[in-house]
Design a protein around this motif. Structure first.
Motif, PDB file in Angstrom:
ATOM      1  N   LEU A 177       0.841  -1.190   0.000  1.00  0.00           N
ATOM      2  CA  LEU A 177       0.000   0.000   0.000  1.00  0.00           C
ATOM      3  C   LEU A 177       0.881   1.247   0.000  1.00  0.00           C
ATOM      4  CD1 LEU A 177      -3.040   0.932   0.238  1.00  0.00           C
ATOM      5  CD2 LEU A 177      -2.456   1.412   2.636  1.00  0.00           C
ATOM      6  N   LEU A 178       0.648   2.123  -0.978  1.00  0.00           N
ATOM      7  CA  LEU A 178       1.360   3.393  -1.043  1.00  0.00           C
ATOM      8  C   LEU A 178       0.353   4.533  -1.009  1.00  0.00           C
ATOM      9  CD1 LEU A 178       4.027   2.741  -3.836  1.00  0.00           C
ATOM     10  CD2 LEU A 178       4.283   2.478  -1.363  1.00  0.00           C
ATOM     11  N   LEU A 179       0.790   5.648  -0.463  1.00  0.00           N
ATOM     12  CA  LEU A 179      -0.047   6.846  -0.450  1.00  0.00           C
ATOM     13  C   LEU A 179       0.703   7.969  -1.152  1.00  0.00           C
ATOM     14  CD1 LEU A 179       1.130   8.967   1.910  1.00  0.00           C
ATOM     15  CD2 LEU A 179       0.129   7.254   3.390  1.00  0.00           C
ATOM     16  N   ARG A 180      -0.046   8.778  -1.897  1.00  0.00           N
ATOM     17  CA  ARG A 180       0.576   9.911  -2.587  1.00  0.00           C
ATOM     18  C   ARG A 180       0.371  11.161  -1.738  1.00  0.00           C
ATOM     19  NH1 ARG A 180      -1.233  10.087  -8.325  1.00  0.00           N
ATOM     20  NH2 ARG A 180      -3.102  10.970  -7.407  1.00  0.00           N
ATOM     21  N   ARG A 181       1.495  11.772  -1.377  1.00  0.00           N
ATOM     22  CA  ARG A 181       1.480  12.961  -0.527  1.00  0.00           C
ATOM     23  C   ARG A 181       0.866  14.136  -1.278  1.00  0.00           C
ATOM     24  NH1 ARG A 181       4.346  12.573   4.041  1.00  0.00           N
ATOM     25  NH2 ARG A 181       4.612  14.832   4.080  1.00  0.00           N
ATOM     26  N   PHE A 182       0.133  14.959  -0.552  1.00  0.00           N
ATOM     27  CA  PHE A 182      -0.600  16.058  -1.147  1.00  0.00           C
ATOM     28  C   PHE A 182      -0.704  17.196  -0.148  1.00  0.00           C
ATOM     29  CE2 PHE A 182      -4.946  17.921  -1.434  1.00  0.00           C
ATOM     30  CZ  PHE A 182      -4.820  18.577  -2.651  1.00  0.00           C
ATOM     31  N   ASN A 183      -0.319  18.396  -0.584  1.00  0.00           N
ATOM     32  CA  ASN A 183      -0.561  19.585   0.212  1.00  0.00           C
ATOM     33  C   ASN A 183       0.123  19.568   1.576  1.00  0.00           C
ATOM     34  OD1 ASN A 183      -1.772  22.131   0.268  1.00  0.00           O
ATOM     35  ND2 ASN A 183      -3.533  21.380   1.406  1.00  0.00           N
ATOM     36  N   THR A 184       1.310  18.917   1.658  1.00  0.00           N
ATOM     37  CA  THR A 184       2.019  18.834   2.941  1.00  0.00           C
ATOM     38  C   THR A 184       3.246  19.725   2.992  1.00  0.00           C
ATOM     39  OG1 THR A 184       3.505  17.042   2.292  1.00  0.00           O
ATOM     40  CG2 THR A 184       1.328  16.410   3.168  1.00  0.00           C
ATOM     41  N   GLY A 185       3.751  20.103   1.806  1.00  0.00           N
ATOM     42  CA  GLY A 185       4.993  20.864   1.761  1.00  0.00           C
ATOM     43  C   GLY A 185       6.228  19.994   1.739  1.00  0.00           C
ATOM     44  N   TYR A 186       6.061  18.676   1.792  1.00  0.00           N
ATOM     45  CA  TYR A 186       7.194  17.744   1.741  1.00  0.00           C
ATOM     46  C   TYR A 186       6.865  16.610   0.776  1.00  0.00           C
ATOM     47  CZ  TYR A 186      10.594  14.197   3.030  1.00  0.00           C
ATOM     48  OH  TYR A 186      11.588  13.252   2.982  1.00  0.00           O
ATOM     49  N   GLU A 187       7.622  16.520  -0.318  1.00  0.00           N
ATOM     50  CA  GLU A 187       7.493  15.429  -1.290  1.00  0.00           C
ATOM     51  C   GLU A 187       6.072  15.289  -1.853  1.00  0.00           C
ATOM     52  OE1 GLU A 187       9.808  13.697  -2.740  1.00  0.00           O
ATOM     53  OE2 GLU A 187      11.554  13.880  -1.439  1.00  0.00           O
ATOM     54  N   ASP A 188       5.348  16.398  -1.954  1.00  0.00           N
ATOM     55  CA  ASP A 188       3.996  16.352  -2.506  1.00  0.00           C
ATOM     56  C   ASP A 188       4.022  15.812  -3.938  1.00  0.00           C
ATOM     57  OD1 ASP A 188       2.875  17.339  -0.192  1.00  0.00           O
ATOM     58  OD2 ASP A 188       2.925  19.418  -0.857  1.00  0.00           O
ATOM     59  N   GLY A 189       3.048  14.961  -4.265  1.00  0.00           N
ATOM     60  CA  GLY A 189       2.963  14.335  -5.578  1.00  0.00           C
ATOM     61  C   GLY A 189       3.744  13.036  -5.680  1.00  0.00           C
ATOM     62  N   ASN A 190       4.455  12.681  -4.619  1.00  0.00           N
ATOM     63  CA  ASN A 190       5.244  11.449  -4.613  1.00  0.00           C
ATOM     64  C   ASN A 190       4.651  10.437  -3.641  1.00  0.00           C
ATOM     65  OD1 ASN A 190       7.135  12.424  -6.494  1.00  0.00           O
ATOM     66  ND2 ASN A 190       8.195  13.533  -4.878  1.00  0.00           N
ATOM     67  N   TYR A 191       4.920   9.155  -3.954  1.00  0.00           N
ATOM     68  CA  TYR A 191       4.382   8.076  -3.136  1.00  0.00           C
ATOM     69  C   TYR A 191       5.283   7.742  -1.959  1.00  0.00           C
ATOM     70  CZ  TYR A 191       0.591   7.040  -6.340  1.00  0.00           C
ATOM     71  OH  TYR A 191      -0.561   7.118  -7.085  1.00  0.00           O
ATOM     72  N   SER A 192       4.635   7.413  -0.863  1.00  0.00           N
ATOM     73  CA  SER A 192       5.285   6.984   0.367  1.00  0.00           C
ATOM     74  C   SER A 192       4.443   5.857   0.957  1.00  0.00           C
ATOM     75  CB  SER A 192       5.401   8.164   1.341  1.00  0.00           C
ATOM     76  OG  SER A 192       6.166   7.797   2.467  1.00  0.00           O
ATOM     77  N   VAL A 193       4.653   5.581   2.217  1.00  0.00           N
ATOM     78  CA  VAL A 193       3.853   4.593   2.944  1.00  0.00           C
ATOM     79  C   VAL A 193       3.261   5.285   4.164  1.00  0.00           C
ATOM     80  CG1 VAL A 193       5.177   2.584   2.155  1.00  0.00           C
ATOM     81  CG2 VAL A 193       5.912   3.794   4.220  1.00  0.00           C
ATOM     82  N   VAL A 194       2.354   4.627   4.831  1.00  0.00           N
ATOM     83  CA  VAL A 194       1.840   5.144   6.102  1.00  0.00           C
ATOM     84  C   VAL A 194       3.041   5.356   7.012  1.00  0.00           C
ATOM     85  CG1 VAL A 194       0.494   4.528   8.146  1.00  0.00           C
ATOM     86  CG2 VAL A 194      -0.408   4.024   5.861  1.00  0.00           C
ATOM     87  N   ALA A 195       3.152   6.549   7.586  1.00  0.00           N
ATOM     88  CA  ALA A 195       4.342   6.867   8.373  1.00  0.00           C
ATOM     89  C   ALA A 195       4.083   8.056   9.279  1.00  0.00           C
ATOM     90  CB  ALA A 195       5.511   7.180   7.445  1.00  0.00           C
ATOM     91  N   GLY A 196       4.977   8.239  10.232  1.00  0.00           N
ATOM     92  CA  GLY A 196       4.909   9.404  11.091  1.00  0.00           C
ATOM     93  C   GLY A 196       6.024   9.404  12.105  1.00  0.00           C
ATOM     94  N   HIS A 197       6.195  10.548  12.742  1.00  0.00           N
ATOM     95  CA  HIS A 197       7.219  10.696  13.771  1.00  0.00           C
ATOM     96  C   HIS A 197       6.726  10.135  15.100  1.00  0.00           C
ATOM     97  CE1 HIS A 197       8.534  13.846  10.904  1.00  0.00           C
ATOM     98  NE2 HIS A 197       9.705  13.334  11.211  1.00  0.00           N
ATOM     99  N   LEU A 198       7.663   9.648  15.881  1.00  0.00           N
ATOM    100  CA  LEU A 198       7.330   9.254  17.239  1.00  0.00           C
ATOM    101  C   LEU A 198       7.037  10.519  18.034  1.00  0.00           C
ATOM    102  CD1 LEU A 198       8.809   6.689  16.130  1.00  0.00           C
ATOM    103  CD2 LEU A 198       9.490   6.275  18.479  1.00  0.00           C
ATOM    104  N   ASP A 199       5.988  10.477  18.838  1.00  0.00           N
ATOM    105  CA  ASP A 199       5.576  11.631  19.618  1.00  0.00           C
ATOM    106  C   ASP A 199       6.342  11.769  20.931  1.00  0.00           C
ATOM    107  OD1 ASP A 199       3.728  12.475  17.764  1.00  0.00           O
ATOM    108  OD2 ASP A 199       2.008  11.588  18.790  1.00  0.00           O
ATOM    109  N   GLY A 200       7.080  10.752  21.289  1.00  0.00           N
ATOM    110  CA  GLY A 200       7.743  10.729  22.589  1.00  0.00           C
ATOM    111  C   GLY A 200       6.895   9.941  23.568  1.00  0.00           C
TER     112      GLY A 200
END
Length: 144
Positions: free
Chosen positions: A23-46
């Motif tokens: 499963l890939l997601l295409r980034r949109f309107n984030t200001g980082y790698e918009d229009g490109n595919y990534s995976v479900v992801a995120g930073h650790l909150d602590g």
């Protein structure tokens, strides 16, 4: 005078695998790698472990619930882009609920792709991490 210790962002990325597809997601309107595919992801909150962070991100981005026993860490990448980072890559092949784009303001496509035939506009370090997963490479240094 004490020097402040070096710190770097830590992120978790999820490879959701089904019938030879990822499963890939295409980034949109984030200001980082918009229009490109990534995976479900995120930073650790602590104050959360890597698996818990990934389970939280899967719920927030794809609307699914993953049992901690059904998710495995398959890779780590020490990466340099605009800053130095540590990325954990996890895989799951079973989850509860249907996958739904929970963040349409940040993602304009959520699709399955053959794991060995990724779109040309896959973010390069994500492509490398998927290739590492296929090859059984568990640690990589990227972008130096």
């Amino acid at each position: 005078m004490s020097k402040e210790k070096f710190k770097m962002p830590v992120a978790a990325h999820l490879f959701l695998i089904r019938e030879g597809k990822i499963l890939l997601l295409r980034r949109f309107n984030t200001g980082y790698e918009d229009g490109n595919y990534s995976v479900v992801a995120g930073h650790l909150d602590g104050n959360e472990d890597v698996k818990s962070a990934m389970i939280r991100e899967a719920r927030e981005e794809a609307g699914i619930e993953i049992n901690p026993n059904n998710i495995q860490i398959v890779g780590v990448m020490h990466r340099k882009s605009e800053s130095e980072r540590i990325d954990f890559f996890l895989v799951a092949d079973s989850w509860n609920k249907e996958i739904v784009n929970m963040e349409p303001e940040k993602c304009d496509d959520l699709s399955w792709f053959e794991i060995d035939n990724l779109p040309i506009n896959t973010i390069p370090y994500i492509k490398r991490a998927i290739e590492n997963y296929i090859s059984g490479i568990q640690f990589d240094i990227y972008g130096w």
